[in-house]
Scaffold this motif. Sequence first.
Motif, short mmCIF file in Angstrom:
data_model
loop_
_atom_site.label_atom_id
_atom_site.label_comp_id
_atom_site.label_asym_id
_atom_site.label_seq_id
_atom_site.Cartn_x
_atom_site.Cartn_y
_atom_site.Cartn_z
N SER A 194 9.35 -2.33 -0.39
CA SER A 194 8.88 -2.79 0.94
C SER A 194 10.03 -3.26 1.82
N ALA A 219 7.91 -3.66 -6.03
CA ALA A 219 7.17 -3.58 -4.77
C ALA A 219 7.96 -4.25 -3.65
N ILE A 269 2.50 -8.90 -6.72
CA ILE A 269 3.18 -8.31 -5.57
C ILE A 269 3.21 -9.31 -4.42
N LEU A 300 2.23 0.79 0.06
CA LEU A 300 2.33 0.98 -1.39
C LEU A 300 0.95 1.01 -2.01
N SER A 313 -3.96 -2.43 -3.90
CA SER A 313 -3.92 -2.72 -5.34
C SER A 313 -5.35 -2.83 -5.85
N LEU A 322 -0.91 1.45 -6.25
CA LEU A 322 -0.63 1.39 -7.69
C LEU A 322 -1.33 2.55 -8.37
N ILE A 354 3.52 3.07 -6.91
CA ILE A 354 4.15 2.62 -8.15
C ILE A 354 3.26 3.03 -9.32
N VAL A 390 -0.29 -3.09 1.17
CA VAL A 390 -0.37 -2.83 -0.28
C VAL A 390 -1.82 -2.59 -0.67
#
Length: 286
Positions: free
Chosen positions: A261, A257, A20, A168, A120, A170, A215, A118
């Motif tokens: 974004s 992503a 990402i 975002l 993750s 995951l 996601i 993000v």
Amino acid sequence: RGKRAFIAGVADDQGYGWAIAKQLAAAGAEILVGTWVPALNIFETSLRRGKFDASRKLPNGSLMEIAKVYPLDAVFDNLDDAPEDIKTNKRYAGHTKWTVEEVAESVKQDYGSIDILVHSLANGPEVTKPLLETSRRGYLAAISASSYSYVSLLKNFAPLMNAGGSCLSLTYIASEKIIPGYGGGMSSAKAALESDTRVLAYEAGRKHSIRVNTISAGPLRSRAAKAIGFIDDMINYSLANAPLQKELEAEDVGNAAAFLSSPLAASITGSVVYVDNGLHSMGLAT
Ligand code: NAI
């Protein structure tokens, strides 16, 4: 002005966080990362020694630059939360300001604002145990590291996010369908993460005019996934059964992503977006 992204959960070049970061960098964003404290020294050493140079390569031939790496432990909001054995642990003692509140404060001091956040990261100490055999402590640890960590990041970073910004995380299909082997409360943690995505989209949308999506990614041979132990089976299952019979690349998730974004996705919020070769839509193994 280009956009600035903070990506929590990058400690090598094998996972979704790295992919990402790369696609955001390729789209022109400035990249900041948050790296789990125990993994920080080796990550920074590897970066410095050029171990990741091949995977830093962007489509235009330049290398992805990481403007700054912040130490982070997303299970602690502030130092009062951290137990003595963590504070005095020698992997932590050499670093400062690694709680979520402190990292947000440091980013604010260093850069003022960000556009993209993000998450993750995930951790479930009992992930290899079936839910029926999971301890309360293991279950709560999975939720703390994998779900509340997102609430905490958003709570602390939203005030530094520019309007129109994007958050975002995951997630994984085990939140909604039975995936034997994804245990330890990790399936529960992903269900919480997806539900929180909707509520946070509403709250942060109204309050800060930012978007919140997640996601739902297909299987990738990351460090975290290898620790669960059945990743090759999941990849083979997907190859055999998904509508698209190709191996999922981390880059596919990176591209989705980057889209989510960007202003191209300006009206998408509160969504679970599947990037899994379509496997989620199958009802019968073939
Ligand atoms: P990864 O190993 O690259 O990323 C996980 C990261 O979380 C690591 O960098 C680890 O250091 C960090 N981390 C763990 N505990 C932390 C904490 N307390 N504070 C800060 N960082 C912490 O592995 P991967 O698989 O790319 O994971 C990224 C996200 O993708 C996770 O949310 C995972 O559940 C999700 N995902 C992964 C799939 C896969 O097959 N690999 C499939 C679907 C979702």
